[in-house]
Design a protein around this motif. Sequence first.
Motif, mmCIF file in Angstrom:
data_model
loop_
_atom_site.group_PDB
_atom_site.id
_atom_site.type_symbol
_atom_site.label_atom_id
_atom_site.label_comp_id
_atom_site.label_asym_id
_atom_site.label_seq_id
_atom_site.Cartn_x
_atom_site.Cartn_y
_atom_site.Cartn_z
ATOM 1 N N PHE A 112 -36.299 45.136 11.915
ATOM 2 C CA PHE A 112 -37.666 45.104 11.385
ATOM 3 C C PHE A 112 -38.039 43.651 11.139
ATOM 4 N N ARG A 113 -39.293 43.306 11.437
ATOM 5 C CA ARG A 113 -39.714 41.925 11.176
ATOM 6 C C ARG A 113 -41.139 41.887 10.657
ATOM 7 N N VAL A 114 -41.403 40.824 9.907
ATOM 8 C CA VAL A 114 -42.755 40.493 9.458
ATOM 9 C C VAL A 114 -43.076 39.121 10.042
ATOM 10 N N LEU A 115 -44.178 39.032 10.770
ATOM 11 C CA LEU A 115 -44.583 37.775 11.390
ATOM 12 C C LEU A 115 -45.950 37.382 10.839
ATOM 13 N N THR A 116 -46.003 36.212 10.202
ATOM 14 C CA THR A 116 -47.243 35.737 9.579
ATOM 15 C C THR A 116 -47.635 34.395 10.180
ATOM 16 N N THR A 117 -48.888 34.300 10.577
ATOM 17 C CA THR A 117 -49.425 33.028 11.087
ATOM 18 C C THR A 117 -50.406 32.462 10.057
ATOM 19 N N TYR A 118 -50.099 31.253 9.570
ATOM 20 C CA TYR A 118 -50.947 30.584 8.575
ATOM 21 C C TYR A 118 -51.928 29.683 9.322
ATOM 22 N N ARG A 119 -53.174 30.090 9.356
ATOM 23 C CA ARG A 119 -54.207 29.426 10.152
ATOM 24 C C ARG A 119 -54.376 27.966 9.743
ATOM 25 N N THR A 120 -54.531 27.729 8.459
ATOM 26 C CA THR A 120 -54.855 26.368 7.999
ATOM 27 C C THR A 120 -53.647 25.452 7.991
ATOM 28 N N LEU A 121 -52.446 26.032 8.008
ATOM 29 C CA LEU A 121 -51.237 25.209 7.952
ATOM 30 C C LEU A 121 -50.654 24.931 9.329
ATOM 31 N N GLY A 122 -51.077 25.703 10.352
ATOM 32 C CA GLY A 122 -50.488 25.527 11.674
ATOM 33 C C GLY A 122 -49.025 25.907 11.678
ATOM 34 N N ILE A 123 -48.696 26.986 10.956
ATOM 35 C CA ILE A 123 -47.297 27.394 10.788
ATOM 36 C C ILE A 123 -47.198 28.908 10.993
ATOM 37 N N SER A 124 -46.105 29.349 11.597
ATOM 38 C CA SER A 124 -45.783 30.787 11.637
ATOM 39 C C SER A 124 -44.441 30.996 10.939
ATOM 40 N N VAL A 125 -44.329 32.138 10.267
ATOM 41 C CA VAL A 125 -43.087 32.488 9.578
ATOM 42 C C VAL A 125 -42.686 33.901 10.008
ATOM 43 N N GLU A 126 -41.503 34.011 10.568
ATOM 44 C CA GLU A 126 -40.952 35.311 10.955
ATOM 45 C C GLU A 126 -39.797 35.655 10.025
ATOM 46 N N GLN A 127 -39.879 36.839 9.407
ATOM 47 C CA GLN A 127 -38.787 37.347 8.581
ATOM 48 C C GLN A 127 -38.212 38.575 9.275
ATOM 49 N N ARG A 128 -36.903 38.598 9.406
ATOM 50 C CA ARG A 128 -36.243 39.651 10.160
ATOM 51 C C ARG A 128 -35.114 40.239 9.319
ATOM 52 N N THR A 129 -35.005 41.566 9.322
ATOM 53 C CA THR A 129 -33.946 42.208 8.546
ATOM 54 C C THR A 129 -33.333 43.346 9.354
ATOM 55 N N TYR A 130 -32.021 43.508 9.230
ATOM 56 C CA TYR A 130 -31.342 44.595 9.939
ATOM 57 C C TYR A 130 -29.912 44.771 9.409
ATOM 58 N N PRO A 131 -29.423 46.013 9.414
ATOM 59 C CA PRO A 131 -27.993 46.242 9.206
ATOM 60 C C PRO A 131 -27.314 46.063 10.561
ATOM 61 N N HIS A 132 -26.308 45.248 10.626
ATOM 62 C CA HIS A 132 -25.716 44.913 11.926
ATOM 63 C C HIS A 132 -24.995 46.119 12.505
ATOM 64 N N LYS A 133 -25.251 46.407 13.771
ATOM 65 C CA LYS A 133 -24.685 47.602 14.391
ATOM 66 C C LYS A 133 -23.218 47.417 14.776
ATOM 67 N N PHE A 134 -22.780 46.203 15.061
ATOM 68 C CA PHE A 134 -21.375 45.943 15.401
ATOM 69 C C PHE A 134 -20.608 45.469 14.162
ATOM 70 N N TYR A 135 -21.107 44.458 13.481
ATOM 71 C CA TYR A 135 -20.519 44.020 12.209
ATOM 72 C C TYR A 135 -21.132 44.902 11.115
ATOM 73 N N ASN A 136 -20.656 46.139 11.043
ATOM 74 C CA ASN A 136 -21.434 47.136 10.303
ATOM 75 C C ASN A 136 -21.209 47.120 8.792
#
Length: 739
Positions: A112-136
């Motif tokens: 799952f991820r949240v992707l935010t683009t800050y118009r006035t800052l010229g910055i994007s921030v992606e946050q990603r979360t997951y339970p690892h399927k191999f390193y479980n």
Amino acid sequence: MIQIILFIVNIALLQSCFAETPETYLLKTNSLPSDLNFMPTLGNGHLGYTVFGDAIFMNGVYNGAGGNSKRARIPNWLNISAEVCDRFGCATGNDVDVNGTSYETDLRDGYFRVLTTYRTLGISVEQRTYPHKFYNRALVYEVVAKRLANRLSKVNSPKFLKLTHFPGNSSDAFDFVVVNNGSSSSGDYRTLRGRTKVLELEKFQPDPQEIFVLFSEPLDHTLQLQWPTWQDEFTYRVIITIDREETVARKELQDVLQLSSRKLFQKHTESWNSFWDNEFSIEIRGDAFELSQIVNAGIFYLVSSLPSIETHQKNEPFYGLSPTGLGRGNLEADYQGHNFWDTEIWMLPVVSLFGYEYAKQVLDYRSRKLEAAKYHANTTGYKGARFPWESAYTGTEVTNPCCPEVSQQEIHISPDISFALQKFFAQSHDNAWACDTAWPITREVAEFLVSRASCDDSKNECHFLDVMGPDEDHPDVNDNVYTNAVSKIALNFAEWLGKTCGNTSTELLEKWREVSDRLVILRDENLDYHPQHQGYIPNTIVKQADTILLGYPLNFDTSTTHSNDLRLYANATRESGPAMTWSMFAANYMRSLQIQEANEYFERGYKSYVRPEFKVWSETPLGFEGSANFLTGIGGFLQALIFGYGALDFGRTNDDQFLMFFGITMTPPNVDEVHISSIPYGDAKCSLTFRNRSSSIECSDRIGQGFQMVQGQKKTVLGRSFNLTRRSEDPPIQISLLR
């Protein structure tokens, strides 16, 4: 030349690992559900949580005595939010582009991820979360901030990321103590030890359960991460590992931290892609984009609660599938994370298609809890094994104290489990498993059923009195027809398996056969239908699918009587019934070739139950209170698609043959074709492609002796691989394995 080829191969591998996710596997929205209970659940069979929720749950870890037992809540320290800040303050919503924040569940890559683009800052921030399927044992949070080209920045001052975690209140299930504070001087990780507070039942749980939680970062305060102005991209991650053994959790964290964020994520996505590519997938072809997403999401949510087959460290024993999965279980609406008949009747037929190992781990839970089921039978005055209506860590009865009649009367769960064992054997043909695992359970269930039955020698009849069938609106009834039918099947299978495994007495087999033969199956001859129980009055409203289950999945009665059952109970089932009810009507109507009714109930079974944003299922129609991420509804829905429209089945014939069946196929509305890959049958792998009134079946068995097709009176040896096409005018096909 060789170096050039290797370079091209490596580029191709990288592109495949980070290829763009097909839209049917990507659930994307710019606004969250109004009820955050319908956020997606992520899991890997060891750990699970709901995105933005306040709880992490671990396989098999419960707290509370008897009916107060529930999944033990671990605070969700991975629920982290990132803000972009500078010395003047932090960015606000006014800095974000219109629709500049997207929330995405990537079903194919499993995160799952949240992707935010800050118009006035010229910055994007992606946050990603997951339970690892191999390193479980590992839960992963990553944040990636980027300076965007050709975007004007309001302030060129140095930036920093502010990470704040929202774990929720302290856990009421654990006593946590710090065993290592993770100070930089010690060079170690912050470590908590948690012990559950209340035993479920001391006889089977003498000591509290213990877990260890290790953190790559302390998370006891807000993190401020400096982002130098010269750095275009900034990446940071937080890892939490959890296990019963501190050494296991420590090794997991150490090994994970040896990998770069890219390689760690790549290993996770490879594991998920391997499932979709090699273990199971359904492709919907036609004008049915949303249906494709719902199908993929349903498979994803089921698999997320199952153990990963390939893991970095050995899995612990699995504690079963609960109605709302591993990522929930603290609430009554989550059924406290308990196991019901939902596992064997509603979910397992689909899970068995994912692969035998998944199914065996689910059924092994029942095998390991056989002694608890025998204890339950004994303490309630019966012989054999009586599996409780709800079970958790110990395998003893943990039904909510609100509803004692449910635990006392829904005895059908024991023969449900035997029925599931028979269905799995019909698919797997695993004789060693049947004698080692299935036989001890079926034998003890048969003994319970015989001791529970009330037999009248003068009438040569046996009855189950004071029971409750699947329709929980009608307690204290006699001879619920579903309970009696599935008990007949269980007794007959126990008799067959006893002969096959060769370790029981003729006297015992005859006793089981006698009770089975004498069990009453109610039928109204005038109306030609099955009354749900003694005294049932036609058109009396019932809660859910009950009598109609005699058709599919039991295959107990497919006559005109069953067709009348469908018609009568369709008009007598309450509107607020659970999702899987309408799916079972759809499957049964489809098998009766009542296509219009099948389509109506199939659509009814998901359109009113699936929340649009992340295709999370509700137990009840929108507008009614009910459970979220309802795996039981997902299981019923997928069964309607595969075993109803796809006309696939595995079962036992009257002459004790265990076969794979194919009937007349249809497709749901707006669907041209459905392709189901990697269906296991015996030692073979099969695929099924079906259209309206025609289907293609392809199987390959590189280990066994091959297949035989039975079509009407004609038998044809097919060899070790075959590709068949069946049209509606052809007789039904039965495929047996040559031995």
